[in-house]
Design a protein around this motif. Structure first.
Motif, PDB file in Angstrom:
ATOM      1  N   GLN A   2       0.868  -1.002  -0.112  1.00  0.00           N
ATOM      2  CA  GLN A   2      -0.082  -0.064  -0.083  1.00  0.00           C
ATOM      3  C   GLN A   2       0.717   1.184   0.023  1.00  0.00           C
ATOM      4  OE1 GLN A   2      -2.563  -0.366   3.305  1.00  0.00           O
ATOM      5  NE2 GLN A   2      -4.315  -1.242   1.938  1.00  0.00           N
ATOM      6  N   TYR A   3       0.216   2.214  -0.289  1.00  0.00           N
ATOM      7  CA  TYR A   3       0.948   3.663  -0.297  1.00  0.00           C
ATOM      8  C   TYR A   3       1.416   3.812   0.969  1.00  0.00           C
ATOM      9  CZ  TYR A   3       1.349   8.731  -0.945  1.00  0.00           C
ATOM     10  OH  TYR A   3       1.970   9.972  -1.041  1.00  0.00           O
ATOM     11  N   LYS A  46       5.242   5.000  -3.283  1.00  0.00           N
ATOM     12  CA  LYS A  46       4.207   5.753  -3.898  1.00  0.00           C
ATOM     13  C   LYS A  46       3.890   5.003  -4.920  1.00  0.00           C
ATOM     14  CE  LYS A  46       7.132   9.233  -4.185  1.00  0.00           C
ATOM     15  NZ  LYS A  46       8.169   8.638  -3.527  1.00  0.00           N
ATOM     16  N   PRO A  47       2.562   4.965  -5.609  1.00  0.00           N
ATOM     17  CA  PRO A  47       2.309   4.493  -6.977  1.00  0.00           C
ATOM     18  C   PRO A  47       3.252   4.621  -7.960  1.00  0.00           C
ATOM     19  CG  PRO A  47       0.240   5.470  -5.991  1.00  0.00           C
ATOM     20  CD  PRO A  47       1.369   5.818  -5.210  1.00  0.00           C
ATOM     21  N   SER A  53      -0.223   0.383  -4.299  1.00  0.00           N
ATOM     22  CA  SER A  53      -1.696   0.684  -4.533  1.00  0.00           C
ATOM     23  C   SER A  53      -1.860   2.168  -3.805  1.00  0.00           C
ATOM     24  CB  SER A  53      -2.349  -0.276  -4.004  1.00  0.00           C
ATOM     25  OG  SER A  53      -2.305  -0.645  -2.627  1.00  0.00           O
ATOM     26  N   SER A  54      -2.734   2.904  -4.254  1.00  0.00           N
ATOM     27  CA  SER A  54      -3.120   4.189  -3.708  1.00  0.00           C
ATOM     28  C   SER A  54      -4.201   3.930  -2.881  1.00  0.00           C
ATOM     29  CB  SER A  54      -3.442   4.983  -5.023  1.00  0.00           C
ATOM     30  OG  SER A  54      -4.279   4.489  -5.636  1.00  0.00           O
TER      31      SER A  54
END
Length: 127
Positions: A13-14, A87-88, A126-127
């Motif tokens: 995850q972000y 970050k994405p 993922s954002s």
């Protein structure tokens, strides 16, 4: 035969962290500068980080400076990339590369300098 095998990629995850590893064989590891490159879909393969033969010199792309740390363990023939605050836009296939060096000098940031490559490990943020 030189082999570089990356591992440690995955879905995160972000803001998360990952530690990539690259295990090498078939070469005298301590005579090679090592680097990480990455390639996002539809983009050129780009430099991420590099480390000299003994680890005394490192280079980072501006995009990962302060966020990532490259290190190596010559006893284990392995290079690592610790990535934090992901970050994405860090989503890519990450490749390990090796460049034979006659001295423990500043490692190259140029893709063409590296003659040995791994198959890559996917990192998805993922954002």
């Amino acid at each position: 035969q030189v082999q570089l095998v990356e591992s440690g990629g995955g879905l995160v995850q972000y803001g998360g962290s990952l530690r990539l590893s690259c295990a090498s064989s078939g070469l005298t590891f301590s005579t090679y500068a090592m680097a990480w490159f990455r390639q996002a879909p539809g983009k050129e393969r780009e430099f991420v980080a590099a480390i000299s033969r003994r680890g005394g010199n490192t280079q980072y792309a501006d995009s990962v400076k302060g966020q990532s740390t490259i290190s190596r363990d010559n006893a284990k023939n392995t290079v690592y990339l610790q990535m934090n605050s992901l970050k994405p836009e860090d989503t890519a296939i990450y490749y390990c590369a090796a460049d034979f060096r006659r001295a423990d000098d500043v490692p190259s940031t140029l893709r063409l300098q590296y003659e040995n490559w791994g198959q890559g490990t996917q990192v998805t943020v993922s954002s």
